[in-house]
Write a protein that holds these residues in place. Structure first.
Motif, PDB file in Angstrom:
ATOM      1  N   THR A 327       0.848  -1.181   0.000  1.00  0.00           N
ATOM      2  CA  THR A 327       0.000   0.000   0.000  1.00  0.00           C
ATOM      3  C   THR A 327       0.887   1.236   0.000  1.00  0.00           C
ATOM      4  O   THR A 327       1.692   1.428   0.913  1.00  0.00           O
ATOM      5  CB  THR A 327      -0.914   0.014   1.237  1.00  0.00           C
ATOM      6  N   LEU A 329       1.398   5.421  -0.313  1.00  0.00           N
ATOM      7  CA  LEU A 329       0.742   6.683   0.038  1.00  0.00           C
ATOM      8  C   LEU A 329       1.670   7.810  -0.375  1.00  0.00           C
ATOM      9  O   LEU A 329       2.754   7.970   0.187  1.00  0.00           O
ATOM     10  CB  LEU A 329       0.467   6.732   1.549  1.00  0.00           C
ATOM     11  N   LEU A 344      -5.233   9.487   5.899  1.00  0.00           N
ATOM     12  CA  LEU A 344      -5.013   9.014   4.524  1.00  0.00           C
ATOM     13  C   LEU A 344      -4.674   7.528   4.497  1.00  0.00           C
ATOM     14  O   LEU A 344      -5.124   6.800   3.600  1.00  0.00           O
ATOM     15  CB  LEU A 344      -3.888   9.824   3.877  1.00  0.00           C
ATOM     16  N   GLN A 348      -6.776   4.574   2.561  1.00  0.00           N
ATOM     17  CA  GLN A 348      -6.141   3.680   1.600  1.00  0.00           C
ATOM     18  C   GLN A 348      -6.331   2.222   1.989  1.00  0.00           C
ATOM     19  O   GLN A 348      -6.549   1.362   1.118  1.00  0.00           O
ATOM     20  CB  GLN A 348      -4.652   4.015   1.486  1.00  0.00           C
ATOM     21  N   ARG A 351      -9.776   0.212   1.242  1.00  0.00           N
ATOM     22  CA  ARG A 351     -10.009  -0.348  -0.088  1.00  0.00           C
ATOM     23  C   ARG A 351      -9.240  -1.636  -0.323  1.00  0.00           C
ATOM     24  O   ARG A 351      -9.311  -2.197  -1.405  1.00  0.00           O
ATOM     25  CB  ARG A 351      -9.608   0.686  -1.140  1.00  0.00           C
ATOM     26  N   ASP A 396      -4.627  15.509  -1.441  1.00  0.00           N
ATOM     27  CA  ASP A 396      -4.288  14.167  -0.942  1.00  0.00           C
ATOM     28  C   ASP A 396      -5.535  13.313  -0.740  1.00  0.00           C
ATOM     29  O   ASP A 396      -5.580  12.147  -1.152  1.00  0.00           O
ATOM     30  CB  ASP A 396      -3.514  14.283   0.373  1.00  0.00           C
ATOM     31  N   ARG A 397      -6.577  13.886  -0.111  1.00  0.00           N
ATOM     32  CA  ARG A 397      -7.785  13.111   0.154  1.00  0.00           C
ATOM     33  C   ARG A 397      -8.516  12.757  -1.133  1.00  0.00           C
ATOM     34  O   ARG A 397      -9.000  11.631  -1.295  1.00  0.00           O
ATOM     35  CB  ARG A 397      -8.699  13.890   1.097  1.00  0.00           C
ATOM     36  N   SER A 399      -7.213  12.409  -4.099  1.00  0.00           N
ATOM     37  CA  SER A 399      -6.429  11.425  -4.849  1.00  0.00           C
ATOM     38  C   SER A 399      -6.594  10.029  -4.261  1.00  0.00           C
ATOM     39  O   SER A 399      -6.572   9.038  -4.992  1.00  0.00           O
ATOM     40  CB  SER A 399      -4.955  11.830  -4.864  1.00  0.00           C
ATOM     41  N   ILE A 400      -6.752   9.949  -2.950  1.00  0.00           N
ATOM     42  CA  ILE A 400      -6.977   8.640  -2.330  1.00  0.00           C
ATOM     43  C   ILE A 400      -8.359   8.115  -2.681  1.00  0.00           C
ATOM     44  O   ILE A 400      -8.527   6.931  -3.022  1.00  0.00           O
ATOM     45  CB  ILE A 400      -6.810   8.742  -0.800  1.00  0.00           C
ATOM     46  N   ARG A 401      -9.367   8.973  -2.639  1.00  0.00           N
ATOM     47  CA  ARG A 401     -10.734   8.550  -2.894  1.00  0.00           C
ATOM     48  C   ARG A 401     -10.994   8.257  -4.367  1.00  0.00           C
ATOM     49  O   ARG A 401     -11.588   7.236  -4.718  1.00  0.00           O
ATOM     50  CB  ARG A 401     -11.709   9.636  -2.416  1.00  0.00           C
ATOM     51  N   ARG A 404      -5.320   8.595  -8.372  1.00  0.00           N
ATOM     52  CA  ARG A 404      -4.330   9.612  -8.738  1.00  0.00           C
ATOM     53  C   ARG A 404      -4.604  10.215 -10.099  1.00  0.00           C
ATOM     54  O   ARG A 404      -4.418  11.416 -10.308  1.00  0.00           O
ATOM     55  CB  ARG A 404      -2.936   8.987  -8.712  1.00  0.00           C
TER      56      ARG A 404
END
Length: 529
Positions: A327, A329, A344, A348, A351, A396-397, A399-401, A404
């Motif tokens: 994983t 980040l 974050l 991650q 999922r 950042d949030r 892109s995680i949800r 990217r």
């Protein structure tokens, strides 16, 4: 000590090809005769187009030389690639066989591979670095006191040479009191291993060519015109006249080689990976336990980063005992905010579905950087300092949800056609400053922030005798600035030929328009807000 790798770009490629083609032989039969390496020719962009920058000795037998245009070098090869092909006219028969292989030069890969070798040479000296050159081919080692661990300077040089030879690399080594003398003896000395006695640099350097002083090519040509070919002949000249005729660098390099002037060299730093690991007594699948351990490991990593006054930029979490992918980040900017990083990481991990129990967790810092320093203020609003931090946390949030590739930003590119002068790139991609187009502030002012794609036809009611609009969209044109001619190259289709104008209308609207030079049609391309 100076360790020189002659024709380093060629050696790097040949050694990597040998490692790739190597297959273990478990048969009892004797090994086959070692085949000669394939001729290699490296080219890059030059002042006259693609030019040869370095070629192997096998390729020189075909008449290929450094500085030759790529097309001329290719014309020296026969039309057929068969092994029994006849060599080109005027070429000796010994060039029969495999034709030279043409590859683009990669100075970045050459430097990275040389840095890896420098790290390996730390077993012979605590201070190791690369030569100060745009394209380094040599490694320097400070061996004062280290030679006693190997039985002397000669055993040390032999051990280092044998270790590099096992990797398929050929080196020339020299040890002297100064780096300049060691560099000169390794490049222009008579033997592959040269040991210059203490305080005898002048005697050993005297018969060498003046090119051994690492002076510019223009200075070398000027000295050759005066029939000064060796360092001994140069030492006979008056020192007071040298700087005036050949510049200060000649005298500086001469003193550095003789050990009469200091020379600063940069040593390679040992890169230590920051990581922490947690092993479970038994494999687990409990999510709460996994989250708790991740929180503890993250806190330990942040403690190590705080000691270095650095922030976390990219993190990798490995799930030991499983085949699951790590994983990762990645953040927009380095930070040491524990709350933000933990949030974050949990997003991650939500999922991720584990098909097997986890035996342990290994968390390591892939990239770190300078964290944003906050300065407290007595008066005024601190929102200017909070805005970049809030934006970075939002990116950042998202892109995680969303992924990217879903969170993009525009990047300027040097394209003459305005609608193609930008491209969307992910926010979290590694930023390379040299890939960015540079634009002056004055150039940015003449481009609107709002563009129409495709451009819209412009409604013109009245035109002047010169063919310029006087009334547009039922409003009088008060001022026009231009033209700015934009034309694409012949290699692009369709060809674009435009004359751009800035129009100020009576109603306060500012338009960015253009006229096609071929058809005379007017279009609205943007609005100045």
């Amino acid at each position: 000590m100076c360790v020189w790798f002659p024709l380093w770009p060629i050696q790097r490629l040949q050694s990597s090809q040998q490692e790739h083609n190597h297959t273990p032989n478990f048969s009892a039969s004797p090994p086959a005769q070692k085949r000669s390496p394939r001729p290699l020719v490296l080219f890059s962009e030059g002042k006259r187009g693609l030019q040869i920058v370095v070629c192997s000795p096998e390729a020189e037998k075909w008449g290929i030389q450094t500085g030759m245009p790529l097309g001329e070098a290719r014309s020296l090869l026969p039309r057929t690639t068969a092994k029994n092909a006849r060599p080109p006219r005027g070429r000796p028969a010994k060039v029969r066989g495999t034709n030279p292989q043409f590859l683009p030069a990669d100075p970045v890969a050459d430097r990275q591979r040389l840095q890896i070798l420098a790290q390996e040479c730390l077993a012979y000296s605590p201070l190791v670095g690369l030569e100060d050159s745009p394209a380094p081919e040599a490694i320097w080692l400070e061996v004062s006191g280290s030679e006693a661990l190997f039985g002397g300077e000669r055993p040390l040089a032999d051990t280092l040479s044998a270790g590099l030879a096992r990797q398929g690399l050929r080196v020339r080594i020299a040890i002297a009191d100064s780096w300049g003398a060691a560099w000169a003896m390794s490049h222009y000395g008579a033997s592959d291993i040269a040991l210059v006695p203490i305080d005898r640099q002048r005697e050993w350097l005297a018969p060498l060519s003046i090119a051994a002083l690492r002076i510019p090519e223009t200075v070398i040509r000027s000295l050759i015109k005066l029939d000064v070919l060796t360092i001994e002949q140069l030492l006979r000249l008056s020192r007071t006249a040298l700087p005036a005729r050949f510049g200060k660098e000649l005298l500086c390099r001469l003193d550095q080689a003789l050990g009469q002037a200091p020379e600063l060299l940069t040593a390679e730093r040992i890169t230590e990976t920051i990581f922490d690991e947690w092993q479970f007594e038994e494999p687990i699948t409990d999510r709460q336990t996994i989250d708790h351990v991740c929180e503890l490991l993250l806190q330990r990593l942040l403690t190590q980063l705080d000691a270095r006054r650095a922030g976390l930029r990219e993190l990798a979490c490995h799930w030991l005992g499983t085949t699951a992918e790590p994983t990762t980040l990645r953040l927009l900017r380095p930070t040491n905010d524990r709350r933000h990083l933990l949030e974050l990481l949990r997003l991650q991990c939500e999922r991720r579905t584990f098909t097997a129990a986890i035996q342990g967790i290994r968390m390591e810092v892939v990239e770190m950087g300078l964290a944003l320093a906050r300065q407290t203020t007595l008066f005024g609003d601190a929102s200017t300092e909070e805005n970049p931090r809030v934006l970075a946390e939002l990116v950042d949030r998202l892109s995680i949800r969303l992924g990217r590739q879903a969170v993009l930003r525009p990047r300027l590119v040097p394209d003459p056609q305005p609608e193609f002068a930008y491209e969307p790139v992910p926010w979290l991609d590694r930023h390379k400053p040299r890939d960015e187009a540079t634009f002056s502030s004055s150039a940015l002012r003449c481009r609107p922030l709002r563009l129409f794609h495709p451009p819209r036809p412009l409604s013109i009611q009245i035109e002047s005798p010169q063919g310029l609009p006087m009334r547009v969209h039922h409003s009088q044109v008060q001022r026009m600035i231009g033209p700015e001619r934009i034309e694409t190259g012949w290699w692009r289709a369709p060809d674009v030929k435009r004359d751009y104008y800035r129009m100020d209308l009576a109603n306060g609207t500012r338009l960015w328009t253009f006229v096609e030079r071929g058809t005379g049609h007017w279009f609205l391309h943007g609005l100045f807000v």
